[in-house]
Design an enzyme around this catalytic site. Structure first.
Site, mmCIF file in Angstrom:
data_model
loop_
_atom_site.group_PDB
_atom_site.id
_atom_site.type_symbol
_atom_site.label_atom_id
_atom_site.label_comp_id
_atom_site.label_asym_id
_atom_site.label_seq_id
_atom_site.Cartn_x
_atom_site.Cartn_y
_atom_site.Cartn_z
ATOM 1 N N HIS A 267 -7.234 -7.920 -6.754
ATOM 2 C CA HIS A 267 -6.356 -8.603 -6.366
ATOM 3 C C HIS A 267 -5.370 -10.108 -7.351
ATOM 4 C CE1 HIS A 267 -3.938 -9.985 -2.021
ATOM 5 N NE2 HIS A 267 -5.249 -10.551 -2.191
ATOM 6 N N HIS A 308 -1.728 0.654 -6.005
ATOM 7 C CA HIS A 308 -1.810 -0.338 -4.841
ATOM 8 C C HIS A 308 -2.307 0.646 -3.645
ATOM 9 C CE1 HIS A 308 -0.261 -3.388 -1.702
ATOM 10 N NE2 HIS A 308 -0.367 -4.046 -3.062
ATOM 11 N N ASP A 366 1.618 -7.171 -10.628
ATOM 12 C CA ASP A 366 0.919 -7.366 -11.367
ATOM 13 C C ASP A 366 1.413 -7.016 -12.823
ATOM 14 O OD1 ASP A 366 1.476 -9.975 -9.713
ATOM 15 O OD2 ASP A 366 -0.968 -9.127 -8.879
HETATM 16 N N1 ACO Z 1 -6.888 2.937 -12.761
HETATM 17 C C1 ACO Z 1 -7.120 4.008 -12.944
HETATM 18 N N2 ACO Z 1 -7.305 4.874 -11.514
HETATM 19 C C2 ACO Z 1 -6.989 4.282 -10.808
HETATM 20 C C3 ACO Z 1 -6.469 2.818 -10.377
HETATM 21 C C4 ACO Z 1 -6.294 1.953 -12.133
HETATM 22 N N3 ACO Z 1 -5.704 0.981 -11.844
HETATM 23 N N4 ACO Z 1 -6.280 2.314 -9.711
HETATM 24 C C5 ACO Z 1 -7.074 3.749 -9.231
HETATM 25 N N5 ACO Z 1 -7.674 4.123 -9.932
HETATM 26 C C6 ACO Z 1 -7.803 6.067 -8.962
HETATM 27 C C7 ACO Z 1 -9.230 5.516 -8.512
HETATM 28 O O1 ACO Z 1 -10.320 6.105 -9.569
HETATM 29 C C8 ACO Z 1 -9.369 6.935 -7.950
HETATM 30 O O2 ACO Z 1 -9.557 7.865 -8.472
HETATM 31 P P1 ACO Z 1 -10.905 9.674 -7.988
HETATM 32 O O3 ACO Z 1 -9.231 9.522 -6.657
HETATM 33 O O4 ACO Z 1 -10.649 9.565 -9.293
HETATM 34 O O5 ACO Z 1 -12.316 8.931 -7.723
HETATM 35 C C9 ACO Z 1 -7.493 6.699 -7.001
HETATM 36 O O6 ACO Z 1 -7.436 6.598 -8.643
HETATM 37 C C10 ACO Z 1 -7.593 5.903 -5.680
HETATM 38 O O7 ACO Z 1 -8.344 4.659 -6.235
HETATM 39 P P2 ACO Z 1 -8.995 3.882 -4.921
HETATM 40 O O8 ACO Z 1 -9.601 2.993 -5.972
HETATM 41 O O9 ACO Z 1 -9.316 4.857 -4.238
HETATM 42 O O10 ACO Z 1 -7.804 3.237 -4.730
HETATM 43 P P3 ACO Z 1 -8.061 1.681 -3.422
HETATM 44 O O11 ACO Z 1 -6.171 2.443 -3.154
HETATM 45 O O12 ACO Z 1 -8.598 1.675 -3.481
HETATM 46 O O13 ACO Z 1 -6.984 0.472 -5.295
HETATM 47 C C11 ACO Z 1 -6.755 -1.035 -6.035
HETATM 48 C C12 ACO Z 1 -6.165 0.261 -4.705
HETATM 49 C C13 ACO Z 1 -8.177 -1.397 -5.598
HETATM 50 C C14 ACO Z 1 -5.531 -1.911 -6.435
HETATM 51 C C15 ACO Z 1 -6.498 -0.173 -7.350
HETATM 52 O O14 ACO Z 1 -5.447 0.548 -7.618
HETATM 53 C C16 ACO Z 1 -6.850 -0.755 -8.431
HETATM 54 O O15 ACO Z 1 -8.510 -1.343 -9.276
HETATM 55 N N6 ACO Z 1 -6.030 -1.553 -8.999
HETATM 56 C C17 ACO Z 1 -5.868 -1.988 -10.552
HETATM 57 C C18 ACO Z 1 -5.624 -3.456 -10.302
HETATM 58 C C19 ACO Z 1 -4.712 -4.113 -9.770
HETATM 59 O O16 ACO Z 1 -3.838 -3.890 -10.225
HETATM 60 N N7 ACO Z 1 -4.461 -5.223 -8.685
HETATM 61 C C20 ACO Z 1 -3.300 -5.738 -7.985
HETATM 62 C C21 ACO Z 1 -3.142 -4.768 -6.972
HETATM 63 S S1 ACO Z 1 -1.257 -6.068 -6.306
HETATM 64 C C22 ACO Z 1 -1.768 -6.861 -6.066
HETATM 65 O O17 ACO Z 1 -2.442 -7.645 -5.283
HETATM 66 C C23 ACO Z 1 -0.228 -7.521 -6.188
#
Ligand code: ACO
Length: 431
Positions: A267, A308, A366
């Site tokens: 987050h 996201h 971010d």
């Molecule tokens: N890097 C690599 N792979 C990713 C990333 C990432 N940043 N985000 C998602 N994925 C992949 C997952 O591994 C998954 O792949 P799969 O289908 O092969 O298993 C797929 O994309 C879906 O990912 P989920 O984790 O199910 O997506 P979710 O909606 O639950 O997660 C989140 C969203 C937590 C923001 C995620 O994208 C993440 O961890 N991003 C990095 C952290 C980040 O930048 N957070 C800031 C969010 S914005 C904010 O809070 C202001």
């Protein structure tokens, strides 16, 4: 109410429950599950709230596919161009843009609540100098529940208003005190003649032994970042504030819970994690290797600042902030900033890579915010604090909306229990 009707049928018994649907002003309808447990004896299961609306709200609307973000109906792009963080805070709280007189009265009230009680300031001495500032901010905000305990009746509208002004006014002072404590520098008192973000920069960077003039570009960039982060409907930290607040607890305690929830790297902590990641990658030549590690899903390796839960095409805030990055770095004379260059290269390669494209992974707000914070002299450990400072406006608005709603209920999710069934206790001597 929506025209649509839904039905939940137990295919083994044929028993059906008709489900009512409701339409929002815009966005998908929601299906009410009230009555499902009573009539069918089942709970619904949606870990991570992937398809569940947790409340009704009038504050912020996001269309993740179209990349739309509206605060009280106003597009973020227009607010970013014309408004200020304090005006956005007023808008989020009150539902409409203020008249000149309303804004002056609001800004005046905020500026008269900026100081911290001296005893509260002494609490910082209990923290080691290298304590994470998010822990300090969360603890100090929670301790405000002790300072404003008897004078805070959540059912009194005036008390709620004072709380809202007080926390929005004091959060920059609380953040700056955490920063000064970490540096070992004397605390700098707020200056009420300065605007909100300029005052924050003054408290961060002024020292008692020399003059400090706030650079208007720095204040403007900070104000823009604050507006972009001010609210984001039912995200994890806002939902935490609502859930904690739904018990009727002191609102400062609820906001403190929100600060803690924001801290996580999935987050608000992502902005700090992005810079860590960029530092670890180090050079443009290392980008392909790093991306291969991400794609191989090596444990703990994610492309931070990408992806996201809601935005699946682009994050509108990222577009605005990316442009600001160029402006700020250009004006600060650091347009050849190696971290920014590395970020742009990483972005370019990731956006053309099928792994990220097929998963709809795009840079979020971010990915860039830390680069601007760094250029403004904010240390990495303070990035998430900056986010908390901005998001306080949103948390407060949601708390106020929830408490004023006569239909408010304590938030109490159900569960799918997969633990042991009932069994008898075995005395220690027999185990
Ligand atoms: N890097 C690599 N792979 C990713 C990333 C990432 N940043 N985000 C998602 N994925 C992949 C997952 O591994 C998954 O792949 P799969 O289908 O092969 O298993 C797929 O994309 C879906 O990912 P989920 O984790 O199910 O997506 P979710 O909606 O639950 O997660 C989140 C969203 C937590 C923001 C995620 O994208 C993440 O961890 N991003 C990095 C952290 C980040 O930048 N957070 C800031 C969010 S914005 C904010 O809070 C202001």
């Amino acid at each position: 109410m929506s025209n649509k009707k839904f039905q939940l049928t137990d295919l083994s018994s044929g028993k059906s429950t008709e489900l009512e649907a409701f339409s929002g002003t815009v966005g998908p309808d929601v299906v009410s599950l009230a009555g499902v447990y009573k009539e069918q004896g089942v709970f619904t299961f949606d870990p991570g709230f992937m398809a569940t609306a947790s409340c009704e709200s009038h504050i912020t609307y996001i269309d993740g596919d179209a990349g739309v973000l509206l605060y009280r109906g106003y597009p973020i792009e227009q607010l970013a161009e014309h408004s200020s963080h304090l005006e956005v805070a007023y808008l989020l709280i009150n539902g409409q843009l203020p008249s000149k007189a309303e804004f002056e009265s609001f800004a005046g009230s905020i500026s008269r609540h900026t100081m911290l009680n001296q005893s509260l300031l002494k609490m910082y001495d209990g923290f080691h100098h290298n304590a994470h500032p998010m822990a300090m901010v969360s603890a100090i905000v929670a301790s405000m529940a002790a300072f404003y305990h008897d004078s805070m009746d959540i059912h009194d509208a005036r008390h709620r208003e004072i709380f809202a002004h007080r926390i929005i006014a004091k959060i920059p002072t609380i953040a700056a005190a955490a920063y000064k404590h970490a540096l070992g520098q004397p605390f700098i008192y707020p200056r009420n003649d300065l605007e909100y973000t300029a005052n924050m920069l003054h408290m961060f960077f002024a020292v008692p032994c020399e003059d400090y003039d706030v650079d208007p570009l720095h204040a403007k960039a900070m104000d823009l970042l604050f507006m972009l982060h001010a609210d984001h409907e039912q995200n994890a930290s806002t939902s935490t504030v609502r859930l904690a607040g739904s018990t009727g607890c002191n609102p400062y305690a609820a906001i403190s819970a929100g600060v803690s929830a924001l801290w996580g790297p999935a987050h608000g902590g992502a902005n700090e994690a992005v810079l860590q990641m960029l530092e670890r990658i180090g050079r443009v030549e290392n980008v392909p290797d790093f991306l291969n590690r991400v794609k191989n899903q090596e444990s703990g390796v994610r492309l931070m600042g990408f992806g996201h839960r809601v935005y699946k095409n682009f994050d509108p805030r990222a577009k605005i902030i990316r442009a600001m990055c160029h402006k700020v770095l250009g004006k600060l004379g650091s347009s050849d900033n190696p971290t920014f260059e590395l970020a742009l290269k990483l972005e370019e390669i990731a956006l053309s890579d099928d792994y990220f494209v097929s998963r709809k992974l795009y840079p979020n707000v971010d990915f860039y915010s830390g680069i601007i914070y760094s250029a403004l002299g904010i240390p990495r450990s303070m990035f998430t604090v900056m986010f908390a400072l901005a998001r306080t406006a949103g948390w407060v608005s949601h708390w106020l909306e929830m408490i004023a709603d006569p239909a408010m209920k304590i938030g109490r999710p159900r569960q799918l229990y997969r633990g042991p069934t009932q069994r008898d206790y075995v005395p220690l001597s027999e185990r």
